[in-house]
Design a protein around this motif. Structure first.
Motif, mmCIF file in Angstrom:
data_model
loop_
_atom_site.group_PDB
_atom_site.id
_atom_site.type_symbol
_atom_site.label_atom_id
_atom_site.label_comp_id
_atom_site.label_asym_id
_atom_site.label_seq_id
_atom_site.Cartn_x
_atom_site.Cartn_y
_atom_site.Cartn_z
ATOM 1 N N ASN A 82 1.425 -0.951 0.372
ATOM 2 C CA ASN A 82 0.270 0.307 0.430
ATOM 3 C C ASN A 82 1.184 1.471 0.100
ATOM 4 O O ASN A 82 1.850 1.631 0.987
ATOM 5 N N GLN A 83 0.759 1.945 -1.368
ATOM 6 C CA GLN A 83 2.136 3.322 -1.297
ATOM 7 C C GLN A 83 1.675 4.637 -0.209
ATOM 8 O O GLN A 83 2.654 5.415 0.063
ATOM 9 N N GLU A 84 0.457 4.323 0.134
ATOM 10 C CA GLU A 84 0.233 5.350 1.307
ATOM 11 C C GLU A 84 0.466 5.046 2.546
ATOM 12 O O GLU A 84 1.159 5.748 3.738
ATOM 13 N N THR A 85 0.606 3.984 3.065
ATOM 14 C CA THR A 85 0.875 3.636 4.509
ATOM 15 C C THR A 85 2.237 2.455 4.628
ATOM 16 O O THR A 85 2.640 2.631 5.478
ATOM 17 N N GLY A 86 2.560 2.091 3.547
ATOM 18 C CA GLY A 86 3.890 0.839 3.517
ATOM 19 C C GLY A 86 3.558 0.074 3.610
ATOM 20 O O GLY A 86 5.016 -0.743 4.212
ATOM 21 N N ILE A 87 2.220 -0.828 3.875
ATOM 22 C CA ILE A 87 2.031 -1.820 5.220
ATOM 23 C C ILE A 87 2.002 -3.024 3.642
ATOM 24 O O ILE A 87 1.342 -2.638 2.756
ATOM 25 N N PRO A 88 2.340 -4.323 3.583
ATOM 26 C CA PRO A 88 1.497 -4.943 2.128
ATOM 27 C C PRO A 88 -0.171 -5.346 2.316
ATOM 28 O O PRO A 88 -0.623 -4.867 3.081
ATOM 29 N N ASN A 89 0.187 -4.626 1.027
ATOM 30 C CA ASN A 89 -1.288 -5.330 0.709
ATOM 31 C C ASN A 89 -2.182 -6.450 0.015
ATOM 32 O O ASN A 89 -1.310 -7.292 0.158
ATOM 33 N N ILE A 90 -3.172 -6.550 -0.310
ATOM 34 C CA ILE A 90 -3.670 -7.503 -0.653
ATOM 35 C C ILE A 90 -3.619 -8.700 -1.756
ATOM 36 O O ILE A 90 -3.413 -10.010 -1.253
ATOM 37 N N ASN A 91 -2.466 -8.082 -2.554
ATOM 38 C CA ASN A 91 -1.713 -9.114 -3.684
ATOM 39 C C ASN A 91 -0.551 -9.477 -3.175
ATOM 40 O O ASN A 91 -0.127 -10.196 -3.900
ATOM 41 N N SER A 92 -0.301 -8.761 -1.895
ATOM 42 C CA SER A 92 1.394 -9.660 -1.002
ATOM 43 C C SER A 92 0.896 -11.024 -0.877
ATOM 44 O O SER A 92 1.568 -11.533 -0.827
ATOM 45 N N LEU A 93 -1.199 -11.889 -0.683
ATOM 46 C CA LEU A 93 -1.192 -12.724 -0.885
ATOM 47 C C LEU A 93 -0.364 -13.672 -0.916
ATOM 48 O O LEU A 93 0.102 -15.215 -0.581
ATOM 49 N N SER A 94 -0.868 -13.435 -2.363
ATOM 50 C CA SER A 94 0.686 -14.374 -3.787
ATOM 51 C C SER A 94 1.297 -14.743 -3.221
ATOM 52 O O SER A 94 2.133 -15.757 -3.638
ATOM 53 N N GLU A 95 2.625 -14.050 -2.937
ATOM 54 C CA GLU A 95 3.254 -13.823 -2.382
ATOM 55 C C GLU A 95 3.878 -15.204 -1.543
ATOM 56 O O GLU A 95 4.948 -15.761 -0.997
ATOM 57 N N ILE A 96 2.460 -15.210 -0.414
ATOM 58 C CA ILE A 96 3.024 -16.024 0.756
ATOM 59 C C ILE A 96 2.965 -17.439 0.784
ATOM 60 O O ILE A 96 2.378 -17.922 0.065
ATOM 61 N N ARG A 97 3.863 -17.962 1.675
ATOM 62 C CA ARG A 97 3.829 -18.833 1.312
ATOM 63 C C ARG A 97 3.913 -19.691 3.023
ATOM 64 O O ARG A 97 4.782 -19.684 3.406
ATOM 65 N N PHE A 98 3.283 -21.034 3.158
ATOM 66 C CA PHE A 98 3.060 -21.007 4.529
ATOM 67 C C PHE A 98 4.153 -22.936 4.324
ATOM 68 O O PHE A 98 3.414 -24.079 3.656
ATOM 69 N N ARG A 99 5.161 -22.681 5.078
ATOM 70 C CA ARG A 99 6.192 -23.848 4.587
ATOM 71 C C ARG A 99 6.076 -24.791 5.879
ATOM 72 O O ARG A 99 5.244 -26.168 5.504
ATOM 73 N N LYS A 100 5.400 -24.324 6.993
ATOM 74 C CA LYS A 100 5.237 -25.192 7.908
ATOM 75 C C LYS A 100 3.557 -25.488 7.900
ATOM 76 O O LYS A 100 2.839 -25.289 8.992
ATOM 77 N N ARG A 101 2.751 -26.077 7.094
ATOM 78 C CA ARG A 101 1.419 -26.639 7.488
ATOM 79 C C ARG A 101 0.459 -27.113 8.394
ATOM 80 O O ARG A 101 -0.447 -27.164 8.402
ATOM 81 N N LYS A 102 1.702 -27.774 8.830
ATOM 82 C CA LYS A 102 1.037 -28.991 10.142
ATOM 83 C C LYS A 102 0.647 -28.232 11.242
ATOM 84 O O LYS A 102 -0.148 -28.491 11.652
ATOM 85 N N HIS A 103 1.220 -26.581 11.171
ATOM 86 C CA HIS A 103 0.521 -25.699 12.521
ATOM 87 C C HIS A 103 -0.660 -25.936 11.967
ATOM 88 O O HIS A 103 -1.476 -25.172 10.811
ATOM 89 N N ASN A 104 -1.465 -25.023 12.789
ATOM 90 C CA ASN A 104 -3.024 -24.685 13.126
ATOM 91 C C ASN A 104 -3.062 -23.541 12.220
ATOM 92 O O ASN A 104 -2.232 -22.831 13.162
ATOM 93 N N HIS A 105 -3.824 -22.324 11.102
ATOM 94 C CA HIS A 105 -3.055 -21.038 11.602
ATOM 95 C C HIS A 105 -4.684 -20.804 11.340
ATOM 96 O O HIS A 105 -6.027 -21.320 10.962
ATOM 97 N N SER A 106 -4.908 -19.620 11.482
ATOM 98 C CA SER A 106 -6.155 -18.458 11.993
ATOM 99 C C SER A 106 -5.471 -17.737 11.182
ATOM 100 O O SER A 106 -5.228 -16.588 10.848
ATOM 101 N N VAL A 107 -6.550 -16.528 10.499
ATOM 102 C CA VAL A 107 -7.002 -15.227 10.149
ATOM 103 C C VAL A 107 -7.791 -14.274 11.256
ATOM 104 O O VAL A 107 -9.430 -15.073 11.330
ATOM 105 N N ILE A 108 -6.833 -13.021 11.260
ATOM 106 C CA ILE A 108 -7.773 -11.988 12.409
ATOM 107 C C ILE A 108 -8.057 -11.009 11.408
ATOM 108 O O ILE A 108 -6.664 -10.646 9.973
#
Ligand code: C2E
Ligand code: CA
Ligand code: CA
Length: 546
Positions: free
Chosen positions: A134-160
């Protein structure tokens, strides 16, 4: 003034991992050795095969940058220089100028490819930054989701989901710049306190998503809630920030399922926001509203196919126990879902223009029923519930009048039930429209009285014939002396204003006796009769009159 420090973006290296880097390094070096071998076995550098060396050198420059490219070029240049004769059979050596010039050419080629690759990577990095941050705040935006890789998927994850409830107020009073700094501070705080693997994204101007491991959803959401309770200070001013938080579990990391978790946590946060609670844990019942939209889209069809019907609940005189009128209550007999009660669809319909269609349909049915009663020589009064949107619709009065004019009923036989909250939402307009109905002698009831906070004195301005005391209020008076006092006062004032009292929700004899003692002349409730089906109401009414 604090300046934003846009998040340093993980650069878009083509070779990202150490392992890949080692593989490429090994490939380049072994290719150089291979070319050396080929040149040697094919008879030395007097033949053309030395040109093969450009391949590993370009590869080295492009993939690992110009430094490694030059390093490879030096090795290659020396291998094909002093260590390689002109002719491997005669062992005739190369002259210095020959191999030195080749070494220089190798270095130049590696440098150029390294430089081209660095320019490309830099540009790629800039584009990726614009795309994923996000160019106004400098925080990763929704497009960066595609960059995310969960290498340790055996752990439980949550979205908040974290919603900033008062973001418009902050923007209005302090400006967009301060708001952006605030969001960035919230982001930094979370980044600092959460595990280093936590992913935080600004998906919307007032919404952050956090994806992290959890033990239980409750502990996770409470933890985030605690973290956000600190004051966020900008330029020495502690801002008052209101959050609503929702949480959902990531059940499955397949792309579409994974996206569901984000939708679910959003729904939970929205639920928390609407209900004014700090956080909410996703439950499947929140998905209900999607089904409801389907329900509402079949509403037109419901009317044309006769799935809607009115049930009629009698109102009775508390002294004679004889019926004095009916309230029309809508029912939806859905072909697949069965009977749907009004509380399940009226609030949704009220959010759409369909409420006009519904209310006019209800009035038409009530008018028809009054005519049917008339054929049986009974003059009945039927009340219908009017929604806020109806009252403030400029065509409502004319539409009602046109239904009445087509019928043979008296306007005194139709009663409009309007809640006090509707009147208070726009007293001036409400007064104007109610006055028009009152002038035509329609009866007007103030429904659900006691749920709101309006004073009866204020309501004296409105042309009201009946005050219907809400059933929750009626329940209270049976075990609360003070409530009893309040109801006596309501009855007294209403009578002085010329309005009669209807007590709703009478479920037993004791309550009936009590409201009667307090001066309520009319009552309605399961004790006397539940809402009765359209086809049975005339027979019921006739027998009750006897
Ligand atoms: P309301 O206008 O307060 O209607 C009275 C509700 O209380 C009805 O529920 C009725 O069945 C219920 N009731 C009556 N006596 C008793 C009792 O003794 N105990 C209890 N516990 N409940 C009793 P219903 O039919 O489910 O209607 C719920 C609400 O839906 C109505 O509340 C009204 O606000 C709305 N509604 C119903 N029909 C229509 C309609 O045609 N148009 C609009 N706009 N709203 C409607
Ligand atoms: Ca009502
Ligand atoms: Ca009511």
């Amino acid at each position: 003034m604090e300046t934003l420090n846009p998040r340093k973006f993980e650069s878009a290296f083509i070779i990202k991992t150490k392992f890949a880097r080692n593989v490429v390094t090994a490939t380049v070096l072994s290719s150089i050795a291979l070319v050396y071998l080929i040149v040697y076995l094919t008879g030395g550098v007097k033949f053309v095969y030395a040109h093969l060396m450009y391949i590993p050198l370009v590869l080295a420059g492009l993939t690992l940058g110009f430094k490694f490219g030059v390093f490879s070029a030096l090795i290659a240049g020396i291998l094909l220089g002093p260590f390689m004769p002109l002719d491997t059979i005669t062992h005739e050596p190369q002259n210095f100028a020959n191999w030195f010039f080749r070494l220089i050419m190798f270095c130049v080629i590696s440098l150029l490819s390294g430089f081209a690759s660095d320019v490309f990577k830099r540009h790629n990095e800039i584009i990726k930054n614009i795309w994923t941050v996000n160019q106004e705040t400098g925080i990763p935006n929704i497009n960066s989701l595609s960059e995310i890789r969960f290498r340790k998927r055996k752990h439980n994850h949550s979205v908040i989901t974290v919603l900033i409830n008062n973001h418009y107020n902050i923007i209005d009073y302090f400006g967009m710049d301060i708001y952006n700094i605030l969001v960035y501070k919230v982001y930094l705080e979370l980044k600092k306190k959460l595990s280093k693997n936590a992913i935080i994204i600004q998906s919307d101007s007032s919404k952050l998503w956090i994806c992290d491991k959890y033990i239980t959803l409750e502990t996770k959401v409470e933890h985030i809630n605690e973290l956000l309770k600190i004051p966020f200070t900008i330029n020495g001013i502690p801002l008052y920030v209101e959050f609503s938080i929702g949480i959902a579990k990531i059940e499955d990391f397949k792309m579409c399922k994974y996206a569901d978790a984000y939708r679910h946590s959003d729904l939970a946060a929205r639920y928390a926001q609407v209900n004014d609670i700090p956080y909410y844990i996703f439950e499947p019942k929140l998905l209900q509203s999607r089904g409801d939209f389907e329900l509402i889209s079949s509403f037109n069809q419901a009317i044309s196919e006769g799935q809607l019907r009115l049930a009629y609940q009698p109102k009775f005189d508390t002294n004679t126990l004889k019926p004095v009128g009916l309230e029309g209550l809508i029912r939806w007999y859905h072909p697949t879902k069965g009977l749907i009660m009004p509380d399940q669809f009226i609030p949704l319909i009220e959010e759409t223009q369909l409420i006009h269609l519904l209310t006019l349909w209800v009035i038409e049915q009530a008018v028809k029923k009054i005519e049917e009663f008339k054929k049986e020589r009974i003059d009945v009064t039927i009340s219908v519930n009017i929604s806020c949107k109806n009252l403030f619709d400029e065509h409502f009065y004319d539409n009602v009048m046109s239904i009445i004019k087509k019928s043979k009923i008296n306007t005194t036989q139709l009663e409009l039930e309007i809640t006090e909250s509707v009147l208070m939402s726009n007293p001036e307009v409400s007064y104007q429209i109610l006055k028009k109905f009152a002038n035509e002698k329609f009866k007007i009831s103030l429904d659900d009285f006691g749920k709101g906070y309006s004073s009866l004195g204020y309501l004296s301005k409105f042309p009201i014939n009946f005050v219907k005391i809400d059933r929750f209020f009626v329940k209270e008076i049976t075990n609360n002396e003070q409530m009893k006092e309040i109801v006596s006062v309501i009855v007294y004032i209403s009578h002085n204003l010329g309005a009669k009292i209807i007590a709703e929700g009478i479920e037993d004899k004791n309550t009936l006796d009590l409201v009667k003692r307090l001066g309520c002349e009319i009552a309605q409730g399961y004790f006397y009769a539940k809402p009765i089906e359209d086809s049975k109401i005339i027979d019921w009414y006739k027998s009750a009159l006897v």
